[in-house]
Motif scaffolding. Sequence first.
Motif, PDB file in Angstrom:
ATOM      1  N   ALA A  71      15.343  10.726 -16.917  1.00 23.74           N
ATOM      2  CA  ALA A  71      16.610  11.395 -17.222  1.00 23.74           C
ATOM      3  C   ALA A  71      16.333  12.771 -17.826  1.00 23.74           C
ATOM      4  CB  ALA A  71      17.425  10.548 -18.192  1.00 23.74           C
ATOM      5  N   GLY A  72      16.929  13.802 -17.250  1.00 25.87           N
ATOM      6  CA  GLY A  72      16.763  15.158 -17.740  1.00 25.87           C
ATOM      7  C   GLY A  72      15.460  15.831 -17.340  1.00 25.87           C
ATOM      8  N   GLU A  73      14.583  15.137 -16.639  1.00 24.70           N
ATOM      9  CA  GLU A  73      13.287  15.685 -16.224  1.00 24.70           C
ATOM     10  C   GLU A  73      13.446  16.391 -14.874  1.00 24.70           C
ATOM     11  OE1 GLU A  73       8.773  13.879 -16.217  1.00 24.70           O
ATOM     12  OE2 GLU A  73      10.335  12.628 -15.350  1.00 24.70           O
ATOM     13  N   SER A  74      12.657  17.440 -14.634  1.00 16.94           N
ATOM     14  CA  SER A  74      12.691  18.119 -13.337  1.00 16.94           C
ATOM     15  C   SER A  74      11.751  17.407 -12.361  1.00 16.94           C
ATOM     16  CB  SER A  74      12.270  19.587 -13.483  1.00 16.94           C
ATOM     17  OG  SER A  74      10.865  19.677 -13.701  1.00 16.94           O
ATOM     18  N   TYR A  75      11.966  17.660 -11.074  1.00 12.97           N
ATOM     19  CA  TYR A  75      11.065  17.121 -10.059  1.00 12.97           C
ATOM     20  C   TYR A  75       9.626  17.590 -10.318  1.00 12.97           C
ATOM     21  CZ  TYR A  75      14.859  15.463  -6.995  1.00 12.97           C
ATOM     22  OH  TYR A  75      15.933  14.800  -6.460  1.00 12.97           O
ATOM     23  N   ASP A  76       9.459  18.886 -10.610  1.00 14.90           N
ATOM     24  CA  ASP A  76       8.118  19.427 -10.832  1.00 14.90           C
ATOM     25  C   ASP A  76       7.432  18.765 -12.021  1.00 14.90           C
ATOM     26  OD1 ASP A  76       8.529  21.151  -8.684  1.00 14.90           O
ATOM     27  OD2 ASP A  76       8.762  22.944  -9.924  1.00 14.90           O
ATOM     28  N   GLU A  77       8.168  18.581 -13.115  1.00 12.43           N
ATOM     29  CA  GLU A  77       7.597  17.914 -14.298  1.00 12.43           C
ATOM     30  C   GLU A  77       7.186  16.485 -13.963  1.00 12.43           C
ATOM     31  OE1 GLU A  77      10.223  20.141 -17.795  1.00 12.43           O
ATOM     32  OE2 GLU A  77      11.046  18.384 -16.776  1.00 12.43           O
ATOM     33  N   ALA A  78       8.045  15.774 -13.248  1.00 10.50           N
ATOM     34  CA  ALA A  78       7.760  14.384 -12.891  1.00 10.50           C
ATOM     35  C   ALA A  78       6.556  14.280 -11.957  1.00 10.50           C
ATOM     36  CB  ALA A  78       8.980  13.739 -12.249  1.00 10.50           C
ATOM     37  N   ALA A  79       6.436  15.223 -11.019  1.00 12.72           N
ATOM     38  CA  ALA A  79       5.317  15.179 -10.072  1.00 12.72           C
ATOM     39  C   ALA A  79       3.982  15.289 -10.813  1.00 12.72           C
ATOM     40  CB  ALA A  79       5.448  16.290  -9.035  1.00 12.72           C
ATOM     41  N   LEU A  80       3.874  16.228 -11.739  1.00 12.20           N
ATOM     42  CA  LEU A  80       2.630  16.384 -12.491  1.00 12.20           C
ATOM     43  C   LEU A  80       2.392  15.178 -13.396  1.00 12.20           C
ATOM     44  CD1 LEU A  80       0.152  18.023 -13.277  1.00 12.20           C
ATOM     45  CD2 LEU A  80       1.581  19.206 -14.979  1.00 12.20           C
ATOM     46  N   ARG A  81       3.424  14.751 -14.110  1.00  5.83           N
ATOM     47  CA  ARG A  81       3.284  13.608 -15.018  1.00  5.83           C
ATOM     48  C   ARG A  81       2.847  12.357 -14.269  1.00  5.83           C
ATOM     49  NH1 ARG A  81       6.536   9.639 -15.527  1.00  5.83           N
ATOM     50  NH2 ARG A  81       8.372  10.735 -14.735  1.00  5.83           N
ATOM     51  N   GLU A  82       3.547  12.038 -13.187  1.00  3.28           N
ATOM     52  CA  GLU A  82       3.241  10.831 -12.423  1.00  3.28           C
ATOM     53  C   GLU A  82       1.853  10.901 -11.801  1.00  3.28           C
ATOM     54  OE1 GLU A  82       4.635   7.919 -11.958  1.00  3.28           O
ATOM     55  OE2 GLU A  82       6.623   8.183 -12.828  1.00  3.28           O
ATOM     56  N   ALA A  83       1.477  12.054 -11.252  1.00  8.77           N
ATOM     57  CA  ALA A  83       0.152  12.179 -10.635  1.00  8.77           C
ATOM     58  C   ALA A  83      -0.947  11.968 -11.677  1.00  8.77           C
ATOM     59  CB  ALA A  83       0.006  13.535  -9.955  1.00  8.77           C
ATOM     60  N   GLU A  84      -0.819  12.609 -12.821  1.00  7.73           N
ATOM     61  CA  GLU A  84      -1.843  12.442 -13.860  1.00  7.73           C
ATOM     62  C   GLU A  84      -1.881  11.013 -14.382  1.00  7.73           C
ATOM     63  OE1 GLU A  84      -2.652  16.861 -15.682  1.00  7.73           O
ATOM     64  OE2 GLU A  84      -1.246  15.570 -16.791  1.00  7.73           O
ATOM     65  N   GLU A  85      -0.721  10.411 -14.607  1.00  7.50           N
ATOM     66  CA  GLU A  85      -0.678   9.030 -15.103  1.00  7.50           C
ATOM     67  C   GLU A  85      -1.315   8.065 -14.122  1.00  7.50           C
ATOM     68  OE1 GLU A  85       3.484   9.250 -17.691  1.00  7.50           O
ATOM     69  OE2 GLU A  85       3.384   7.937 -15.953  1.00  7.50           O
ATOM     70  N   GLU A  86      -0.895   8.122 -12.872  1.00  8.86           N
ATOM     71  CA  GLU A  86      -1.376   7.144 -11.904  1.00  8.86           C
ATOM     72  C   GLU A  86      -2.836   7.347 -11.539  1.00  8.86           C
ATOM     73  OE1 GLU A  86       1.088   5.963  -8.633  1.00  8.86           O
ATOM     74  OE2 GLU A  86       2.910   6.224  -9.823  1.00  8.86           O
ATOM     75  N   LEU A  87      -3.286   8.599 -11.495  1.00  7.20           N
ATOM     76  CA  LEU A  87      -4.693   8.862 -11.190  1.00  7.20           C
ATOM     77  C   LEU A  87      -5.584   8.680 -12.412  1.00  7.20           C
ATOM     78  CD1 LEU A  87      -4.236  12.061  -9.000  1.00  7.20           C
ATOM     79  CD2 LEU A  87      -4.828   9.750  -8.183  1.00  7.20           C
ATOM     80  N   ASP A 126      -9.339   7.515 -12.507  1.00  5.16           N
ATOM     81  CA  ASP A 126      -9.406   6.246 -13.223  1.00  5.16           C
ATOM     82  C   ASP A 126      -7.985   5.685 -13.256  1.00  5.16           C
ATOM     83  OD1 ASP A 126     -10.248   4.112 -14.773  1.00  5.16           O
ATOM     84  OD2 ASP A 126     -10.163   5.237 -16.651  1.00  5.16           O
ATOM     85  N   PRO A 127      -7.525   5.165 -12.099  1.00  5.38           N
ATOM     86  CA  PRO A 127      -6.115   4.779 -11.965  1.00  5.38           C
ATOM     87  C   PRO A 127      -5.657   3.744 -12.986  1.00  5.38           C
ATOM     88  CG  PRO A 127      -7.190   4.820  -9.835  1.00  5.38           C
ATOM     89  CD  PRO A 127      -8.265   4.960 -10.867  1.00  5.38           C
ATOM     90  N   GLN A 128      -4.357   3.831 -13.314  1.00 13.45           N
ATOM     91  CA  GLN A 128      -3.721   2.890 -14.230  1.00 13.45           C
ATOM     92  C   GLN A 128      -3.778   1.484 -13.659  1.00 13.45           C
ATOM     93  OE1 GLN A 128       0.306   4.484 -14.467  1.00 13.45           O
ATOM     94  NE2 GLN A 128       0.058   4.594 -16.679  1.00 13.45           N
ATOM     95  N   VAL A 129      -4.374   0.552 -14.393  1.00 15.58           N
ATOM     96  CA  VAL A 129      -4.461  -0.824 -13.907  1.00 15.58           C
ATOM     97  C   VAL A 129      -3.092  -1.495 -13.857  1.00 15.58           C
ATOM     98  CG1 VAL A 129      -6.859  -1.126 -14.612  1.00 15.58           C
ATOM     99  CG2 VAL A 129      -5.033  -1.715 -16.205  1.00 15.58           C
ATOM    100  N   TYR A 165       0.837  -1.201   0.000  1.00 15.09           N
ATOM    101  CA  TYR A 165       0.000   0.000   0.000  1.00 15.09           C
ATOM    102  C   TYR A 165       0.873   1.252   0.000  1.00 15.09           C
ATOM    103  CZ  TYR A 165      -4.063  -2.878   0.897  1.00 15.09           C
ATOM    104  OH  TYR A 165      -5.066  -3.806   0.790  1.00 15.09           O
ATOM    105  N   ASP A 166       0.298   2.339  -0.525  1.00 22.38           N
ATOM    106  CA  ASP A 166       1.014   3.610  -0.581  1.00 22.38           C
ATOM    107  C   ASP A 166       0.007   4.746  -0.438  1.00 22.38           C
ATOM    108  OD1 ASP A 166       2.995   5.539  -0.938  1.00 22.38           O
ATOM    109  OD2 ASP A 166       3.688   4.733  -2.842  1.00 22.38           O
ATOM    110  N   MET A 167       0.407   5.799   0.266  1.00 18.02           N
ATOM    111  CA  MET A 167      -0.431   6.989   0.415  1.00 18.02           C
ATOM    112  C   MET A 167       0.040   8.116  -0.504  1.00 18.02           C
ATOM    113  SD  MET A 167       2.018   6.688   2.802  1.00 18.02           S
ATOM    114  CE  MET A 167       1.299   5.915   4.225  1.00 18.02           C
ATOM    115  N   PHE A 168       0.979   7.792  -1.382  1.00 20.59           N
ATOM    116  CA  PHE A 168       1.465   8.740  -2.382  1.00 20.59           C
ATOM    117  C   PHE A 168       1.319   8.125  -3.766  1.00 20.59           C
ATOM    118  CE2 PHE A 168       4.041   9.799   1.373  1.00 20.59           C
ATOM    119  CZ  PHE A 168       3.891  11.175   1.430  1.00 20.59           C
ATOM    120  N   VAL A 169       1.091   8.966  -4.753  1.00 18.26           N
ATOM    121  CA  VAL A 169       1.329   8.571  -6.134  1.00 18.26           C
ATOM    122  C   VAL A 169       2.673   9.170  -6.489  1.00 18.26           C
ATOM    123  CG1 VAL A 169      -1.124   8.423  -6.737  1.00 18.26           C
ATOM    124  CG2 VAL A 169       0.097  10.562  -7.145  1.00 18.26           C
ATOM    125  N   GLY A 170       3.267   8.682  -7.530  1.00 15.88           N
ATOM    126  CA  GLY A 170       4.554   9.221  -7.922  1.00 15.88           C
ATOM    127  C   GLY A 170       5.426   8.150  -8.513  1.00 15.88           C
ATOM    128  N   GLY A 171       6.705   8.418  -8.504  1.00 18.80           N
ATOM    129  CA  GLY A 171       7.632   7.464  -9.071  1.00 18.80           C
ATOM    130  C   GLY A 171       8.948   8.118  -9.413  1.00 18.80           C
TER     131      GLY A 171
END
Length: 176
Positions: free
Chosen positions: A73-89, A128-131, A63-69
């Motif tokens: 390479a070359g990506e910023s923390y801010d870019e990754a946070a938005l990308r991962e949140a949208e992908e996983e949610l 609609d989380p990623q299965v 179990y996890d109380m965070f989305v993310g990942g």
Amino acid sequence: MSAADEILDVVDENDRVVGRAPRGEIYAEGLRHRCVFVLVRDAEDRVFVHRRTAGKLVFPSLYDMFVGGVVGAGESYDEAALREAEEELGVSGLDRPVPLFPFRYDAADGSVRESAYVYWVRCVLPVDPQVEEIAWHGFLTEAELERRLGEWDWVPDGLAAYERFRASRAPHAPRA
């Protein structure tokens, strides 16, 4: 391309990029890499909680109380946070996650070493989380989440980040 083949930045103790390697190699050799943790709250201020799928490279079925990942390479923390949140949610058009604090995680056995950043975001969109990533999900009140901390098996890095999140909030401070 499989998840194990994804190229990530390898970073030193000061979060400076010192090389690049495939994710599988990073995990196999315990190399330090960048990650993001995003605490998601719904309109009712409940926290998004999920159980990872059994096929995950690290911490499967926990179990996890965070989305993310991982941060690519070359990506910023801010870019990754938005990308991962949208992908996983499974949403698009999410507000940009708000950075809270840097976080470093080192597994006791040296198998996982992360330089990370913790964020939060409000999601009022239907999820609609990623299965491929999420086997179960729900929005829990903080009291429900607190009860589950001792009952469910949690990803160790997320649990450590959540403990730091709880400790960093003053009782009078607004909730993330």
